[in-house]
Motif scaffolding. Structure first.
Motif, short mmCIF file in Angstrom:
data_model
loop_
_atom_site.label_atom_id
_atom_site.label_comp_id
_atom_site.label_asym_id
_atom_site.label_seq_id
_atom_site.Cartn_x
_atom_site.Cartn_y
_atom_site.Cartn_z
N THR A 7 41.39 24.29 40.46
CA THR A 7 39.93 24.21 40.39
C THR A 7 39.43 23.04 39.55
OG1 THR A 7 39.93 25.77 38.55
CG2 THR A 7 39.63 26.68 40.76
N SER A 8 40.33 22.41 38.83
CA SER A 8 39.93 21.24 38.04
C SER A 8 41.06 20.22 38.06
CB SER A 8 39.61 21.65 36.59
OG SER A 8 40.76 22.16 35.96
N GLY A 9 40.73 19.01 37.68
CA GLY A 9 41.72 17.95 37.67
C GLY A 9 41.74 17.20 39.00
N ARG A 10 42.64 16.24 39.09
CA ARG A 10 42.70 15.38 40.28
C ARG A 10 43.42 16.01 41.46
NH1 ARG A 10 45.29 10.02 38.58
NH2 ARG A 10 46.76 11.50 37.72
N ILE A 11 44.37 16.89 41.21
CA ILE A 11 45.06 17.57 42.29
C ILE A 11 44.25 18.80 42.69
CG2 ILE A 11 47.16 18.78 43.02
CD1 ILE A 11 48.70 17.11 40.96
N ARG A 12 43.94 18.92 43.97
CA ARG A 12 43.14 20.04 44.45
C ARG A 12 43.99 21.17 45.02
NH1 ARG A 12 39.54 20.10 41.49
NH2 ARG A 12 38.27 18.27 41.33
N ARG A 13 45.14 20.80 45.66
CA ARG A 13 45.99 21.81 46.26
C ARG A 13 47.41 21.30 46.35
NH1 ARG A 13 44.32 22.37 51.72
NH2 ARG A 13 46.31 21.81 52.58
N TRP A 27 44.84 15.53 46.91
CA TRP A 27 44.11 14.97 45.76
C TRP A 27 42.60 15.04 45.98
CZ3 TRP A 27 46.75 13.31 41.44
CH2 TRP A 27 48.14 13.30 41.56
N ASP A 28 41.86 14.87 44.89
CA ASP A 28 40.40 14.94 44.97
C ASP A 28 39.79 13.79 45.79
OD1 ASP A 28 40.92 12.93 43.13
OD2 ASP A 28 39.64 13.75 41.56
N ASN A 29 40.54 12.71 46.01
CA ASN A 29 40.03 11.60 46.82
C ASN A 29 40.46 11.74 48.29
OD1 ASN A 29 42.73 10.96 46.74
ND2 ASN A 29 42.45 8.94 45.83
N LYS A 30 40.89 12.95 48.67
CA LYS A 30 41.26 13.31 50.05
C LYS A 30 42.60 12.74 50.52
CE LYS A 30 37.25 15.30 50.53
NZ LYS A 30 37.11 16.52 49.84
N THR A 31 43.39 12.12 49.65
CA THR A 31 44.71 11.65 50.04
C THR A 31 45.72 12.79 49.88
OG1 THR A 31 45.23 10.80 47.84
CG2 THR A 31 44.24 9.26 49.40
N ALA A 49 51.32 24.52 35.28
CA ALA A 49 51.10 23.49 34.25
C ALA A 49 49.62 23.45 33.84
CB ALA A 49 51.51 22.12 34.79
N PRO A 50 49.36 23.27 32.54
CA PRO A 50 47.96 23.17 32.09
C PRO A 50 47.27 21.92 32.64
CG PRO A 50 49.48 22.84 30.24
CD PRO A 50 50.31 23.20 31.43
N TYR A 51 48.02 20.86 32.87
CA TYR A 51 47.49 19.61 33.43
C TYR A 51 48.40 19.18 34.59
CZ TYR A 51 44.97 19.73 29.05
OH TYR A 51 44.19 20.11 28.00
N PRO A 52 48.15 19.70 35.79
CA PRO A 52 49.05 19.43 36.92
C PRO A 52 49.24 17.95 37.23
CG PRO A 52 47.54 21.20 37.46
CD PRO A 52 47.10 20.63 36.15
N ALA A 53 48.20 17.13 37.11
CA ALA A 53 48.34 15.70 37.40
C ALA A 53 49.29 15.04 36.40
CB ALA A 53 46.98 15.01 37.41
N SER A 54 49.25 15.46 35.16
CA SER A 54 50.18 14.92 34.16
C SER A 54 51.61 15.37 34.45
CB SER A 54 49.79 15.38 32.75
OG SER A 54 48.55 14.82 32.40
N TYR A 55 51.76 16.62 34.87
CA TYR A 55 53.09 17.11 35.24
C TYR A 55 53.62 16.30 36.42
CZ TYR A 55 56.95 20.13 36.47
OH TYR A 55 58.21 20.59 36.75
N TRP A 56 52.76 16.04 37.43
CA TRP A 56 53.16 15.24 38.59
C TRP A 56 53.63 13.86 38.14
CZ3 TRP A 56 50.41 10.74 39.84
CH2 TRP A 56 50.90 10.05 40.95
N GLU A 57 52.84 13.23 37.27
CA GLU A 57 53.18 11.88 36.80
C GLU A 57 54.50 11.86 36.04
OE1 GLU A 57 51.06 8.31 34.26
OE2 GLU A 57 49.88 10.02 34.90
N ASP A 58 54.72 12.87 35.20
CA ASP A 58 55.92 12.91 34.36
C ASP A 58 57.17 13.40 35.08
OD1 ASP A 58 54.32 12.07 32.26
OD2 ASP A 58 54.09 14.09 31.41
N ARG A 59 57.03 14.33 36.02
CA ARG A 59 58.19 15.03 36.58
C ARG A 59 58.42 14.87 38.08
NH1 ARG A 59 61.04 16.48 32.08
NH2 ARG A 59 59.60 17.30 30.56
N ILE A 60 57.44 14.35 38.80
CA ILE A 60 57.57 14.31 40.26
C ILE A 60 57.46 12.90 40.82
CG2 ILE A 60 56.58 15.09 42.46
CD1 ILE A 60 55.65 17.63 40.92
N ALA A 61 56.45 12.14 40.41
CA ALA A 61 56.10 10.87 41.04
C ALA A 61 57.28 9.91 41.19
CB ALA A 61 54.97 10.20 40.27
#
Length: 90
Positions: A7-13, A27-31, A49-61
């Motif tokens: 419900t918040s942050g850059r990742i929507r689903r 993502w929130d920009n429809k990508t 994760a409390p901050y999913p976009a940060s988790y993505w950046e640190d552990r997935i990207a």
């Protein structure tokens, strides 16, 4: 297929397919970015994760190869052509 909506942050689903171990991030920009093979535990940790976009950046990207996004089941029932949107003009 497990799905997590944020419900918040850059990742929507986040959609995860355990059979192919593919993770799709909407993502929130429809990508949509897709990664595989991603372990199910990574999807669970992303989901909590409390901050999913940060988790993505640190552990997935940079850890998992990019893939082609799965077809979205949510948008598949939507209009496909201008004719679907505006009628065939008959």
């Amino acid at each position: 297929m497990p799905t997590k909506t944020f419900t918040s942050g850059r990742i929507r689903r986040a959609d995860y397919d355990p059979a192919t171990r593919q993770l799709d991030l909407h993502w929130d920009n429809k990508t949509v970015l897709a990664y595989k093979p991603v372990p199910e535990e990574v999807f669970r940790r992303l989901s909590s994760a409390p901050y999913p976009a940060s988790y993505w950046e640190d552990r997935i990207a940079d850890e998992y190869p990019k893939a082609t996004p799965m077809k979205s089941e949510v948008g598949s029932a939507g209009p496909k052509t201008l004719g679907d949107l505006f009628g065939s003009g008959d």
